[in-house]
Design an enzyme around this catalytic site. Structure first.
Site, PDB file in Angstrom:
ATOM      1  N   ASP A  19     -40.880  12.636 -25.955  1.00 52.89           N
ATOM      2  CA  ASP A  19     -40.936  11.455 -25.084  1.00 52.89           C
ATOM      3  C   ASP A  19     -40.648  11.821 -23.624  1.00 52.89           C
ATOM      4  O   ASP A  19     -39.926  12.782 -23.358  1.00 52.89           O
ATOM      5  CB  ASP A  19     -39.913  10.424 -25.585  1.00 52.89           C
ATOM      6  CG  ASP A  19     -40.175   9.046 -25.024  1.00 52.89           C
ATOM      7  OD1 ASP A  19     -41.231   8.822 -24.408  1.00 52.89           O
ATOM      8  OD2 ASP A  19     -39.295   8.174 -25.189  1.00 52.89           O
ATOM      9  N   ASN A  67     -49.278   3.427 -30.276  1.00 54.27           N
ATOM     10  CA  ASN A  67     -49.758   3.917 -28.970  1.00 54.27           C
ATOM     11  C   ASN A  67     -51.142   3.387 -28.584  1.00 54.27           C
ATOM     12  O   ASN A  67     -51.551   3.482 -27.421  1.00 54.27           O
ATOM     13  CB  ASN A  67     -49.753   5.451 -28.914  1.00 54.27           C
ATOM     14  CG  ASN A  67     -48.380   6.063 -28.781  1.00 54.27           C
ATOM     15  OD1 ASN A  67     -48.120   7.170 -29.220  1.00 54.27           O
ATOM     16  ND2 ASN A  67     -47.455   5.332 -28.166  1.00 54.27           N
TER      17      ASN A  67
HETATM   18  C1  FPP Z   1     -44.497   9.985 -25.009  1.00 53.81           C
HETATM   19  O1  FPP Z   1     -44.272   9.976 -23.610  1.00 53.81           O
HETATM   20  C2  FPP Z   1     -45.563  10.877 -25.341  1.00 53.81           C
HETATM   21  C3  FPP Z   1     -46.722  10.549 -25.975  1.00 53.81           C
HETATM   22  C4  FPP Z   1     -47.064   9.195 -26.416  1.00 53.81           C
HETATM   23  C5  FPP Z   1     -47.753  11.538 -26.237  1.00 53.81           C
HETATM   24  C6  FPP Z   1     -47.260  12.859 -26.717  1.00 53.81           C
HETATM   25  C7  FPP Z   1     -48.300  13.816 -26.411  1.00 53.81           C
HETATM   26  C8  FPP Z   1     -48.114  15.048 -25.906  1.00 53.81           C
HETATM   27  C9  FPP Z   1     -46.830  15.735 -25.673  1.00 53.81           C
HETATM   28  C10 FPP Z   1     -49.262  15.797 -25.498  1.00 53.81           C
HETATM   29  C11 FPP Z   1     -50.032  16.546 -26.408  1.00 53.81           C
HETATM   30  C12 FPP Z   1     -49.612  16.938 -27.739  1.00 53.81           C
HETATM   31  C13 FPP Z   1     -50.385  17.783 -28.432  1.00 53.81           C
HETATM   32  C14 FPP Z   1     -50.097  18.115 -29.821  1.00 53.81           C
HETATM   33  C15 FPP Z   1     -51.529  18.377 -27.809  1.00 53.81           C
HETATM   34  P1  FPP Z   1     -44.454   8.629 -22.852  1.00 53.81           P
HETATM   35  O2  FPP Z   1     -45.838   8.548 -22.356  1.00 53.81           O
HETATM   36  O3  FPP Z   1     -44.052   7.477 -23.716  1.00 53.81           O
HETATM   37  O4  FPP Z   1     -43.443   8.813 -21.676  1.00 53.81           O
HETATM   38  P2  FPP Z   1     -42.634   7.667 -20.946  1.00 53.81           P
HETATM   39  O5  FPP Z   1     -41.686   7.089 -21.972  1.00 53.81           O
HETATM   40  O6  FPP Z   1     -41.911   8.401 -19.861  1.00 53.81           O
HETATM   41  O7  FPP Z   1     -43.610   6.666 -20.436  1.00 53.81           O
END
Ligand code: FPP
Length: 241
Positions: A19, A67
């Site tokens: 996250d 998501n």
């Molecule tokens: C949460 O951060 C992250 C995600 C919903 C996506 C996770 C994906 C990756 C780390 C990239 C790729 C993974 C692979 C396997 C290629 P957020 O967007 O919720 O962050 P925030 O809470 O700061 O908004």
């Protein structure tokens, strides 16, 4: 000391809620997808660190069933990132001895991505150095609902006797049926939530909620968390005698 399969004072299975990509990007005045790309780059370092830490299984939460509620631009960008990541990383993952699996419902994912996922699973099926599971369109409640549906179908078809259903039965129908339960669940970015991740499987896991945003997470930080885990006493509901 290099941990081995017989040294189980550390976690054998680490699950990670990655996250903080969005905030990492926003702090740099960049779009959220910039953070996701930076986050994807951390995956290799973390996976490659696992064997020396005695971590045989690592499961990462890449995209949840919730998501889809994000903007169309972010969802499309993430799907394109997953396609690119698999195409680009497949050879390196395979050469590193990583066995890759995907959990989650593939029905809603686009055909090209599913094809790439299938190919990567097949290509790495003989590997055993470290087992990387990527949760993509995954949600625990959705997984349990899908598992229950298949279980009910087996009962209806006479393949399963309801009297024999116990707590060993459902895990056999879960997406994670071939994996051990996580010993340690890490969530980055300071949020202390589980967000529908491996709810059944993590019933007795230890949890670490850390402030680091995922794109800043390093192998060194994983090593520290693995070491801290070794100091914890897990009792699985029993009393120490
Ligand atoms: C949460 O951060 C992250 C995600 C919903 C996506 C996770 C994906 C990756 C780390 C990239 C790729 C993974 C692979 C396997 C290629 P957020 O967007 O919720 O962050 P925030 O809470 O700061 O908004």
């Amino acid at each position: 000391m290099t941990a081995t399969d017989t040294d189980h004072s550390g976690p054998r299975h680490v699950a990670i809620i990655m996250d903080g990509n969005g905030r990492w990007a926003q702090r740099r005045g960049r779009p959220r997808l910039f953070g996701h790309h930076a986050g994807a780059k951390r995956v290799r370092e973390v996976v490659e660190a696992c064997p020396d830490l005695g971590v045989k299984y690592v499961t990462i939460f890449a995209f949840s069933t919730e998501n889809w509620k994000r903007t169309q631009v972010e969802v499309a960008g993430l799907m394109s990132l997953f396609r690119r990541y698999i195409s680009k990383e497949a050879r390196a993952l395979c050469d590193e001895g990583v066995r890759v699996r995907f959990i989650g419902d593939r029905v809603r994912l686009d055909g090209k991505l599913v094809l790439l996922m299938d190919e990567l699973e097949k290509m790495t099926a003989h590997n055993d150095r470290v087992h990387l599971t990527i949760a993509l369109n995954y949600g625990s409640r959705d997984e349990v609902a899908r598992a229950t549906k298949r279980l009910a179908q087996d009962v209806a078809a006479g393949r399963l006797d309801p009297d024999n259903v116990d707590e060993e039965t459902l895990p056999k129908y879960l997406d994670t049926c071939v994996l051990p339960d996580p010993d340690l669940v890490i969530r980055t970015s300071g949020e202390a939530r589980i967000s529908n991740f491996l709810l059944w499987q993590s019933a007795y896991a230890e949890y670490e909620f850390i402030e680091t945003l995922w794109p800043d997470f390093t192998a060194g930080e994983l090593a520290r968390l693995v070491k801290d885990y070794g100091k914890r006493e897990r009792r699985f509901g029993a009393v120490k005698v």
